[in-house]
Motif scaffolding. Structure first.
Motif, PDB file in Angstrom:
ATOM      1  N   LYS A   1      42.140  39.608  44.821  1.00  0.00           N
ATOM      2  CA  LYS A   1      42.776  39.085  43.618  1.00  0.00           C
ATOM      3  C   LYS A   1      41.790  39.172  42.455  1.00  0.00           C
ATOM      4  O   LYS A   1      40.583  39.093  42.649  1.00  0.00           O
ATOM      5  N   PHE A   2      42.328  39.344  41.259  1.00  0.00           N
ATOM      6  CA  PHE A   2      41.492  39.384  40.067  1.00  0.00           C
ATOM      7  C   PHE A   2      42.290  38.841  38.886  1.00  0.00           C
ATOM      8  O   PHE A   2      43.522  38.820  38.901  1.00  0.00           O
ATOM      9  N   ARG A   3      41.579  38.403  37.875  1.00  0.00           N
ATOM     10  CA  ARG A   3      42.202  37.832  36.692  1.00  0.00           C
ATOM     11  C   ARG A   3      41.913  38.705  35.485  1.00  0.00           C
ATOM     12  O   ARG A   3      40.771  39.109  35.259  1.00  0.00           O
ATOM     13  N   ILE A   4      42.960  39.012  34.709  1.00  0.00           N
ATOM     14  CA  ILE A   4      42.806  39.688  33.425  1.00  0.00           C
ATOM     15  C   ILE A   4      43.055  38.655  32.337  1.00  0.00           C
ATOM     16  O   ILE A   4      44.091  37.984  32.338  1.00  0.00           O
ATOM     17  N   MET A   5      42.096  38.525  31.429  1.00  0.00           N
ATOM     18  CA  MET A   5      42.157  37.482  30.409  1.00  0.00           C
ATOM     19  C   MET A   5      43.479  37.522  29.639  1.00  0.00           C
ATOM     20  O   MET A   5      43.914  38.591  29.204  1.00  0.00           O
TER      21      MET A   5
ATOM     22  N   TYR B   1      46.257  38.767  39.321  1.00  0.00           N
ATOM     23  CA  TYR B   1      46.938  39.880  39.986  1.00  0.00           C
ATOM     24  C   TYR B   1      46.416  39.997  41.408  1.00  0.00           C
ATOM     25  O   TYR B   1      45.272  39.636  41.708  1.00  0.00           O
ATOM     26  N   HIS B   2      47.246  40.550  42.261  1.00  0.00           N
ATOM     27  CA  HIS B   2      46.918  40.648  43.682  1.00  0.00           C
ATOM     28  C   HIS B   2      47.072  42.113  44.125  1.00  0.00           C
ATOM     29  O   HIS B   2      48.149  42.702  43.961  1.00  0.00           O
ATOM     30  N   TYR B   3      45.997  42.684  44.636  1.00  0.00           N
ATOM     31  CA  TYR B   3      46.045  44.057  45.153  1.00  0.00           C
ATOM     32  C   TYR B   3      45.938  44.033  46.664  1.00  0.00           C
ATOM     33  O   TYR B   3      45.046  43.384  47.233  1.00  0.00           O
TER      34      TYR B   3
END
Length: 945
Positions: free
Chosen positions: A614-618, A623-625
């Protein structure tokens, strides 16, 4: 927001890839403020990029939230003015008056291209004239622009763009009218004035208009094209040998030549400008030319007449043959219109029976002579040497020093950083997207935003290497195709390759140079491999390069997330490299890469290693890949096969077909080979399964199916080759895919690998001869009479999309050798209609510029004086023959001027390597090749349309 490369000039920003229209419009915003908005959006997290296919991708939901309220948009200029004072500084520069320069009459230079004793092409060169006028008129304003802060490069660029547009628009209508007017030219033969019997006009681009920066530091590429008008003239009487032809213009330009058909080069004679292999059973030159408004150059009357092969040393005749009529022009249907392929009458000059080594030229009485060429093993050797060194020049992470090249440069990008983005670019958007929003819906993201969101400060000092492409410094999984092409050819034709064959830094290490070059694309990932064996095979930055010089580029490049798929791809190629090392007797590096490949195999085969992150875009959210659960069957087959073949090679009984590790054989037997083969046939190079051509006893059933497929495809290509006038390799004329020439498909060795494989499998000379004919086409025996590769032949590409060449344009005009641009796409690039055949710029009252809309098409094609770009495009789509639809507009016609190491360079290099004479070595003097300093001395700079 959209990417259309159409040369839109107002309220737009430019990247290396072309121009991007900003869908912003408000009558209350001043132009300088609008530019500030554009700059803000350009550097904000607004989710828009030009991806590999040059289409803009956006997170639509976020875009609606950002731009649904106009007042928020209108507030941006005020914010920027308060914090950065953009408007004031830019307004000051815009207010600098033009320098006082009296109106100057138009005067350029004239260049003659004799085609036969009766036809001449006259080119007008106005680039120096334009540059001088621009600097005379705008030196002070450009000097002011140079004093803007560095964060206003976009504004500095605008002032150069505007200055070029203003000056060029004043003179282009006169240039067009002059070259369409027969009375503009005064023609004399031996002092006797004569009138043209027929006259035609065309215009062409030979690159983007360049301007020297007024501060003396570098070159600016403007948004205008460097345009060259052509007049095609039929003389009232044919020239005789020793006649003096003089042509002058009413504006004062002059040019002359003394005609001698044994000495006068005619670009209507198309030859392999490097040379022909003595072993080739079929050797041809061609005669023909498109004369734009005048139609085909009339040459059919030469049928049955003699041509001569003459020795370059003394002009003696080495061979005489008869000119034959190859065929009339060919046509295809496109968009319900009948389109000519060449625009020529095509004649054939067959000297297949000649094989004596030497240097020669073709002489056609009453026409002229060709460029010099060799009949020698060094001909295919030269192509292999230069094309392979094109890969060397694209290497990342190593200095190219004067001891190995005169196109020298320092080392770049020696350190990478840990990232966490997926290494498969197909997983970011569309139906194949594997990135999920928090609401469970599929996302449509730019990979740049994911690179930025997952970036860390963890330095990876050992992770560098691989190759760049034309407009990027990233390195990715597509580049494994370079490795596969080179290693396939080495393992199939090992007798052709030696150490010190390519003058590389590694030359002299006892390893064939072709393996050293292939290893450069694998070693980077071995060093990136983690302790568990995983590797993410993509090094990427958070944007396209902002600095074109790779040595000065300060962007960080981040290593992708290790996935099972990416690791499996590395495994296949690391194992194949291990096999190549073992084949040449280098056991230590063979074991090193085999152990690494085994480690990668174990990682990839373990479902627990499936990437899930998972990662966050400001401002956008989390989002989850998730990586697909099933491994690609083709990659699995290739990896298992190479591991099996290596274990077989090092077994006590390497000659036994089943002496390898049975665990890999078990995997191979369980896979659906029919589906794998169908996928290779439709989407991959035949080299992908070249291992099956090495020993048919291994996997006999699969190898038999593969070999049958190779023969069928090769025979189909040979059949099509004979139906095409210039013997290129393509689909059938009746095929709906015939015009699919984009991304390297129009170059013969994207398909020609089938001929190489068929020759290796069956040993039949017809396949090798078909490949030799494709080599001839690549080196100039084609409709345009141009070599497709820089540094090879005489008329080779000069202005190409190469970021290093753009960075060094003030010191290097001769491009890096061994680069093969895409060139053909099956249709005109849309930018041609707005930058070559129509020159249009919108008004800028703040600069006292009224704008312009200049139709540069011949009068015979102009339906009206003012036409929009779409209408102009429809006209050129009908008028220009398919194999002449090339717009030399580097950063605007990207799909024609760009290249990649895997689509254009490696396929040709591999084919040339397969065609080498075993044990061939290059002449020592090749190592000392120096770049030409004067662009006018490069015949490929001004090329005929």
């Amino acid at each position: 927001m959209k990417c259309n490369h159409s040369g839109y000039r107002n309220h737009s920003f430019s990247g290396y890839f072309g121009n991007t229209d900003m869908v912003i419009s408000c009558p209350h915003i001043e132009s300088t403020e609008m530019n500030a908005i554009v700059e803000y959006l350009k550097h904000s997290s607004f989710p828009a990029v030009c991806n590999k296919n040059h289409s803009m991708t956006t997170e639509k939901e976020s875009m609606r939230k950002r731009f649904s309220i106009l007042p928020a948009l209108l507030a941006i200029p005020a914010i920027f003015s308060a914090h950065f004072s953009f408007g004031l500084q830019i307004s000051e520069v815009a207010g600098i008056p033009r320098d006082s320069a009296a109106p100057v009459p138009l005067k350029g230079e004239m260049l003659l291209f004799p085609l036969t004793n009766g036809y001449i092409a006259v080119a007008g060169l106005y680039d120096d004239f334009f540059t001088k006028r621009i600097l005379e008129n705008y030196h002070s304003r450009l000097a002011g622009a140079e004093q803007l802060p560095r964060n206003k490069d976009w504004s500095r660029q605008f002032f150069y763009n505007f200055a070029a547009a203003d000056i060029m628009s004043r003179y282009l209508p006169s240039i067009r009218d002059n070259f369409q007017n027969p009375a503009y030219f005064r023609i004399k033969v031996n002092g006797r004035e004569t009138l043209p019997a027929a006259h035609g006009y065309w215009i062409n681009a030979v690159g983007i208009k360049r301007l020297p920066r007024v501060n003396g530091r570098g070159i600016v590429l403007t948004e205008s094209a460097e345009l060259v008008p052509f007049a095609y003239i039929r003389l009232d009487q044919p020239l005789k040998n020793n006649d003096l032809l003089e042509i002058s213009a009413t504006t004062g330009e002059k040019a002359s030549l003394r005609y001698d058909d044994k000495k006068t080069i005619s670009r209507a004679i198309k030859v392999n400008q490097v040379g022909y292999a003595p072993a080739a059973k079929r050797k041809y030159a061609y005669l023909g030319m498109w004369l734009a408004e005048l139609g085909p150059l009339p040459v059919k009357h030469l049928e049955g007449k003699e041509f001569h092969l003459r020795d370059t040393k003394d002009g003696s005749i080495a061979f005489t043959g008869k000119i034959t009529y190859r065929m009339p022009d060919q046509h295809i249907m496109r968009d319900r219109e009948k389109i000519a392929l060449y625009g020529e009458e095509i004649m054939e000059l067959d000297f297949s029976d000649f094989s004596k080594t030497g240097n020669y030229y073709i002489h056609v009485p009453d026409v002229g002579r060709s460029w010099d060429f060799a009949v020698s093993d060094d001909a295919i050797g030269r192509a292999f040497y230069v094309q392979m060194r094109g890969l060397f020049h694209q290497r990342s992470g190593i200095a190219k020093t004067p001891s190995h090249t005169q196109w020298s440069m320092g080392a770049d990008h020696k350190i990478s950083y840990r990232g966490g983005f997926p290494p498969n670019d197909r997983h970011y958007r569309g139906k194949n997207s594997r990135i999920i929003r928090s609401d469970g819906t599929k996302a449509d993201l730019s990979h740049f935003h994911v690179v930025k969101a997952t970036a860390t400060d963890e330095a990876l000092p050992d992770v560098c290497g691989g190759w760049w492409d034309a407009g990027d410094f990233d390195r990715r999984t597509y580049h494994f195709q370079v490795v596969d092409s080179l290693l396939s050819i080495y393992l199939l034709f090992p007798e052709n390759f030696k150490d010190a064959q390519l003058d590389l830094p590694e030359s002299g290490n006892g390893i064939p140079d072709i393996i050293d070059e292939a290893a450069w694309g694998v070693e980077v990932w071995r060093r990136a491999q983690n302790e568990k064996g995983g590797v993410g095979c993509w090094l990427e930055a958070t944007s396209h390069p902002k600095i074109y010089d790779p040595v000065k580029d300060t962007q960080r490049y981040y290593l992708a997330l290790p996935t099972r798929e990416s690791t499996l791809q590395y495994c296949a190629h690391a194992a194949k490299l291990a096999r190549a090392y073992d084949r040449c007797g280098r056991k230590e590096p063979a074991q090193l890469f085999f152990k690494s490949a085994e480690k990668a195999w174990n990682f990839a085969m373990n479902p627990a290693n499936r990437a899930d992150t998972k990662f966050r875009i400001m401002n956008w959210g989390v989002y989850h890949y998730t990586e697909p659960g099933e491994l690609p069957q083709g990659d699995l087959f290739k990896a298992a096969l190479n591991l099996y073949l290596y274990t077989k090679a090092i077994s006590p009984n390497p000659q036994e077909p089943f002496s390898g590790d049975p665990k890999y054989l078990d995997i191979l037997d369980k896979l659906d080979f029919g589906k794998i083969l169908a996928d290779v046939k439709d989407t991959k190079s035949p080299y992908f399964l070249s291992e099956l051509a090495e020993d048919e006893r291994v996997l006999f059933t699969q190898a038999s199916k593969y070999r049958r497929m190779i023969r069928e495809k090769a025979d189909e290509l040979l059949k099509n080759q004979e139906t095409l006038a210039y013997r290129n390799l393509n689909w059938s004329l009746k095929s709906p895919y015939f015009t699919y020439l984009a991304w390297g498909a129009g170059l013969p060795f994207s398909k020609g690998a089938y001929l190489i494989m068929a020759w290796r499998i069956d040993g039949m000379e017809k396949y090798r001869d078909g490949a030799f004919l494709a080599f001839d086409w690549m080196m100039g025996a084609n409709p345009m009479g141009r070599s497709m590769t820089t540094g090879l032949g005489k008329v080779y590409p000069v202005r190409i999309l190469s970021l290093p060449m753009w960075a060094w344009n003030d010191r290097l005009v001769d491009p890096i050798p061994g680069i093969t641009p895409y060139t053909f796409t099956g249709r005109n690039n849309y930018s041609a209609a707005s930058m070559i055949y129509r020159y249009a710029c919108k008004p800028r009252p703040d600069h006292k510029f009224k704008g312009c809309d200049i139709n540069l098409l011949p009068a015979s094609l102009r339906t009206k004086e003012k036409m929009d770009t779409a209408e102009c495009y429809r006209i050129i789509q009908k008028a220009i023959p398919l194999w002449r639809e090339f717009a030399n507009l580097e950063g605007y016609a990207v799909d024609q001027n760009e290249f990649t190491v895997w689509e254009t360079i490696a396929p040709a290099a591999a084919a040339y390597g397969a065609l080498l004479t075993p044990g061939w070595m290059p002449p020592k003097e090749w190592k000392n090749q120096k770049p030409e300093k004067d662009i006018r001395k490069l015949p490929g700079y001004i090329f005929l349309p």
